[in-house]
Every structure is written in structure tokens, then in C-alpha cells.
Scaffold this motif. Structure first.
Motif, PDB file in Angstrom:
ATOM      1  N   LEU A  64       0.836  -1.211   0.000  1.00 37.19           N
ATOM      2  CA  LEU A  64       0.000   0.000   0.000  1.00 37.19           C
ATOM      3  C   LEU A  64       0.866   1.254   0.000  1.00 37.19           C
ATOM      4  O   LEU A  64       0.567   2.221  -0.713  1.00 37.19           O
ATOM      5  CB  LEU A  64      -0.932   0.004   1.217  1.00 37.19           C
ATOM      6  N   GLU A  65       1.919   1.256   0.801  1.00 43.79           N
ATOM      7  CA  GLU A  65       2.827   2.404   0.851  1.00 43.79           C
ATOM      8  C   GLU A  65       3.453   2.656  -0.521  1.00 43.79           C
ATOM      9  O   GLU A  65       3.586   3.811  -0.956  1.00 43.79           O
ATOM     10  CB  GLU A  65       3.935   2.161   1.884  1.00 43.79           C
ATOM     11  N   ALA A  66       3.830   1.585  -1.209  1.00 50.23           N
ATOM     12  CA  ALA A  66       4.471   1.721  -2.515  1.00 50.23           C
ATOM     13  C   ALA A  66       3.506   2.317  -3.534  1.00 50.23           C
ATOM     14  O   ALA A  66       3.900   3.144  -4.366  1.00 50.23           O
ATOM     15  CB  ALA A  66       4.983   0.363  -2.990  1.00 50.23           C
ATOM     16  N   VAL A  67       2.248   1.907  -3.481  1.00 53.82           N
ATOM     17  CA  VAL A  67       1.245   2.485  -4.383  1.00 53.82           C
ATOM     18  C   VAL A  67       1.040   3.959  -4.065  1.00 53.82           C
ATOM     19  O   VAL A  67       0.993   4.808  -4.969  1.00 53.82           O
ATOM     20  CB  VAL A  67      -0.077   1.703  -4.287  1.00 53.82           C
ATOM     21  N   ALA A  68       0.931   4.284  -2.787  1.00 54.68           N
ATOM     22  CA  ALA A  68       0.737   5.683  -2.384  1.00 54.68           C
ATOM     23  C   ALA A  68       1.921   6.551  -2.805  1.00 54.68           C
ATOM     24  O   ALA A  68       1.731   7.690  -3.264  1.00 54.68           O
ATOM     25  CB  ALA A  68       0.523   5.770  -0.873  1.00 54.68           C
ATOM     26  N   GLU A  69       3.132   6.031  -2.676  1.00 56.03           N
ATOM     27  CA  GLU A  69       4.327   6.797  -3.036  1.00 56.03           C
ATOM     28  C   GLU A  69       4.385   7.094  -4.530  1.00 56.03           C
ATOM     29  O   GLU A  69       4.956   8.104  -4.941  1.00 56.03           O
ATOM     30  CB  GLU A  69       5.586   6.049  -2.599  1.00 56.03           C
ATOM     31  N   ARG A  70       3.798   6.223  -5.331  1.00 54.00           N
ATOM     32  CA  ARG A  70       3.794   6.424  -6.782  1.00 54.00           C
ATOM     33  C   ARG A  70       2.666   7.352  -7.241  1.00 54.00           C
ATOM     34  O   ARG A  70       2.572   7.674  -8.426  1.00 54.00           O
ATOM     35  CB  ARG A  70       3.652   5.075  -7.494  1.00 54.00           C
ATOM     36  N   SER A  71       1.809   7.769  -6.316  1.00 53.95           N
ATOM     37  CA  SER A  71       0.622   8.556  -6.660  1.00 53.95           C
ATOM     38  C   SER A  71       0.871  10.041  -6.468  1.00 53.95           C
ATOM     39  O   SER A  71       1.685  10.447  -5.642  1.00 53.95           O
ATOM     40  CB  SER A  71      -0.560   8.117  -5.789  1.00 53.95           C
TER      41      SER A  71
ATOM     42  N   LYS B 131      -3.737   5.959   3.493  1.00 51.82           N
ATOM     43  CA  LYS B 131      -2.348   6.283   3.174  1.00 51.82           C
ATOM     44  C   LYS B 131      -2.268   7.408   2.152  1.00 51.82           C
ATOM     45  O   LYS B 131      -1.397   8.283   2.238  1.00 51.82           O
ATOM     46  CB  LYS B 131      -1.616   5.036   2.688  1.00 51.82           C
ATOM     47  N   LEU B 132      -3.164   7.393   1.181  1.00 48.14           N
ATOM     48  CA  LEU B 132      -3.195   8.464   0.175  1.00 48.14           C
ATOM     49  C   LEU B 132      -3.545   9.801   0.821  1.00 48.14           C
ATOM     50  O   LEU B 132      -2.924  10.827   0.541  1.00 48.14           O
ATOM     51  CB  LEU B 132      -4.209   8.116  -0.918  1.00 48.14           C
ATOM     52  N   LEU B 133      -4.547   9.779   1.695  1.00 52.49           N
ATOM     53  CA  LEU B 133      -4.951  11.011   2.385  1.00 52.49           C
ATOM     54  C   LEU B 133      -3.850  11.526   3.301  1.00 52.49           C
ATOM     55  O   LEU B 133      -3.590  12.740   3.363  1.00 52.49           O
ATOM     56  CB  LEU B 133      -6.234  10.760   3.176  1.00 52.49           C
ATOM     57  N   ASP B 134      -3.186  10.611   4.008  1.00 54.40           N
ATOM     58  CA  ASP B 134      -2.103  11.023   4.899  1.00 54.40           C
ATOM     59  C   ASP B 134      -0.919  11.601   4.122  1.00 54.40           C
ATOM     60  O   ASP B 134      -0.118  12.353   4.686  1.00 54.40           O
ATOM     61  CB  ASP B 134      -1.640   9.840   5.747  1.00 54.40           C
ATOM     62  N   LYS B 135      -0.828  11.271   2.840  1.00 53.52           N
ATOM     63  CA  LYS B 135       0.211  11.828   1.984  1.00 53.52           C
ATOM     64  C   LYS B 135      -0.183  13.220   1.468  1.00 53.52           C
ATOM     65  O   LYS B 135       0.589  13.882   0.785  1.00 53.52           O
ATOM     66  CB  LYS B 135       0.457  10.866   0.818  1.00 53.52           C
ATOM     67  N   GLY B 136      -1.397  13.657   1.809  1.00 55.47           N
ATOM     68  CA  GLY B 136      -1.852  14.978   1.406  1.00 55.47           C
ATOM     69  C   GLY B 136      -2.526  15.019   0.054  1.00 55.47           C
ATOM     70  O   GLY B 136      -2.740  16.109  -0.507  1.00 55.47           O
TER      71      GLY B 136
ATOM     72  N   GLY C  39     -15.299  10.787   7.087  1.00 58.20           N
ATOM     73  CA  GLY C  39     -15.642  11.940   6.264  1.00 58.20           C
ATOM     74  C   GLY C  39     -14.476  12.655   5.617  1.00 58.20           C
ATOM     75  O   GLY C  39     -14.641  13.756   5.088  1.00 58.20           O
ATOM     76  N   ARG C  40     -13.304  12.047   5.600  1.00 55.79           N
ATOM     77  CA  ARG C  40     -12.123  12.726   5.051  1.00 55.79           C
ATOM     78  C   ARG C  40     -12.126  12.790   3.532  1.00 55.79           C
ATOM     79  O   ARG C  40     -11.357  13.545   2.937  1.00 55.79           O
ATOM     80  CB  ARG C  40     -10.839  12.039   5.539  1.00 55.79           C
ATOM     81  N   THR C  41     -12.949  11.970   2.883  1.00 59.04           N
ATOM     82  CA  THR C  41     -13.014  12.004   1.425  1.00 59.04           C
ATOM     83  C   THR C  41     -14.366  11.493   0.950  1.00 59.04           C
ATOM     84  O   THR C  41     -15.132  10.909   1.719  1.00 59.04           O
ATOM     85  CB  THR C  41     -11.888  11.157   0.806  1.00 59.04           C
ATOM     86  N   LYS C  42     -14.628  11.729  -0.317  1.00 62.29           N
ATOM     87  CA  LYS C  42     -15.880  11.290  -0.933  1.00 62.29           C
ATOM     88  C   LYS C  42     -15.773   9.808  -1.308  1.00 62.29           C
ATOM     89  O   LYS C  42     -14.793   9.377  -1.904  1.00 62.29           O
ATOM     90  CB  LYS C  42     -16.142  12.121  -2.188  1.00 62.29           C
ATOM     91  N   ILE C  43     -16.793   9.028  -0.947  1.00 63.14           N
ATOM     92  CA  ILE C  43     -16.858   7.612  -1.312  1.00 63.14           C
ATOM     93  C   ILE C  43     -18.057   7.414  -2.228  1.00 63.14           C
ATOM     94  O   ILE C  43     -19.186   7.788  -1.884  1.00 63.14           O
ATOM     95  CB  ILE C  43     -16.971   6.708  -0.070  1.00 63.14           C
TER      96      ILE C  43
END
Length: 212
Positions: free
Chosen positions: A38-45, A62-67, A89-93
């Protein structure tokens, strides 16, 4: 479009997070290094991200925590309910899938983990065609999923699961639409992407496709 597997997730939603942390011996190698994947996917995003098959929201966090700005898409109402509670509620689902979805924003990255195998190879091609129209030049797709270097390697994985007594895993491998790296490479190239693959464990590879 993967919705034929929704009944499986009705039963699996409550125990999914327990499975991915290695507590289910039958699937331990499938989810080996799960957090690192998951971290590797987030880092590539980067930028605004669409996540398909967000499940219980582990990659989403992880994506949200990356900003990053994340639009999370999930067809299973049971998974969405758990994800909504986790994400607070941090993002739209959104209710949708890899092919049927509505997004009205400019997208930089499309991500998914452990889900693209719910599409047939024909549907995978259809999905890539959609993403090719959605993404700008240098936009990317980052998918982590079970895939195989050859058809023979796929059949060998089924045989090994059966010999290990992992009959549920063997049935999953037979029932769902696991594909090969050559097939995915061809799909990516046909739809205008340059693609690369990195192996994460005995089952999972990260596919990164950049729009050209």
C-alpha cells in the motif's frame, strides 16, 4: 465489471482487515508485505487520485495522509460502510466500479489494490481505454494485484495451492480473472500507456502505466 463477486464481499467485509494482516494462513502469502505494498502504491501517486475498489479504506488512508485528494469508488455497500466509518468523512466515497463510475474532476492518478482481477481481460481493456481518455499526458495508473508472468505460472500457482491444502485459495484463483503480465502489457500499449511491473511477493505485482 466485477459486480458478480459482490456476494463474496458481503461475507468478507467484516473479516477483511483481519485477513490482510496475515491472520488467515491460507491467504498469508497473498497479503505478505501488505502494508509495504500500500505504501508503494501511495508513493507512486500524485495530485488528484481516483481509487477503485477502496474496500475498507486502507490504501485510502495512506493516500490522504500523503496529502492527496482522493475520490474513492467501491461497489460493495458492506465495504463502503466500513470504509466510511474508518475515514470519518475525510473524502468522498462513491458507489461505482472500474468501468461504471462518474467523476467530473481532472484526475492525475488512478490506483487500486487487490481488485483489478475482478475484470475479465476484455473488461480490463475497456477500463484502460476509459482511463486513457480520462488522464492527461503523464497521468498514471498504479495497480497492485495478483498477476503472473505466464499462463503456465498461473496454472502452477493453482496446483501449489491445492497441494498445500489451500482449497479456498485454489478456488479463488480458478474463479476470478487473474491474468498475465504479457496480456496487461499489450492492453496498456494498445491504449497509449508505457507500462512497468515490480514484484512484491509470490502473488502480487505493482503495475505502473504512464499515459503517453
Amino acid at each position: 465489471m466485477g459486480r458478480e463477486f459482490l456476494e463474496l464481499f458481503q461475507d468478507w467485509a467484516d473479516s477483511y482487515d483481519n485477513s490482510v494482516t496475515g491472520n488467515d494462513a491460507e491467504y498469508a502469502k497473498v497479503f505478505q508485505y501488505y502494508d509495504h505494498i500500500l505504501e508503494a502504491v501511495a508513493e507512486r501517486s500524485n495530485g488528484t487520485v481516483v481509487e477503485f475498489g477502496m474496500g475498507t479504506g486502507n490504501l485510502t488512508l495512506k493516500l490522504l495522509d500523503k496529502g492527496l485528494k482522493v475520490i474513492a469508488i467501491e461497489p460493495s455497500k458492506e465495504m463502503r460502510a466500513i470504509g466510511e466509518e474508518k475515514l470519518q468523512g475525510r473524502t468522498k466515497i462513491i458507489d461505482g466500479d472500474f468501468i461504471q463510475f462518474e467523476v467530473d474532476e481532472n484526475i492525475d492518478t488512478i490506483v487500486s489494490t487487490y481488485a483489478f482481477h475482478h475484470l475479465t481481460d476484455e473488461e480490463k481493456l475497456e477500463a484502460f481505454s476509459i482511463y486513457g481518455r480520462l488522464l492527461k499526458i503523464d497521468g498514471k495508473i498504479v495497480f497492485a494485484d495478483t498477476m503472473y508472468e505466464t499462463k503456465e505460472a498461473y496454472l502452477e500457482a493453482i496446483k501449489k495451492a491445492e497441494s498445500d491444502g489451500f482449497h479456498n485459495l485454489a478456488e479463488d484463483l480458478k474463479r476470478e480473472y487473474y491474468t498475465t503480465i504479457p496480456v496487461l502489457t499489450d492492453i496498456a500499449q494498445k491504449t497509449g500507456f508505457e507500462v512497468s511491473f515490480n514484484r512484491c511477493n509470490d502473488f502480487v505485482w505493482i503495475m505502473e502505466a504512464i499515459k503517453k
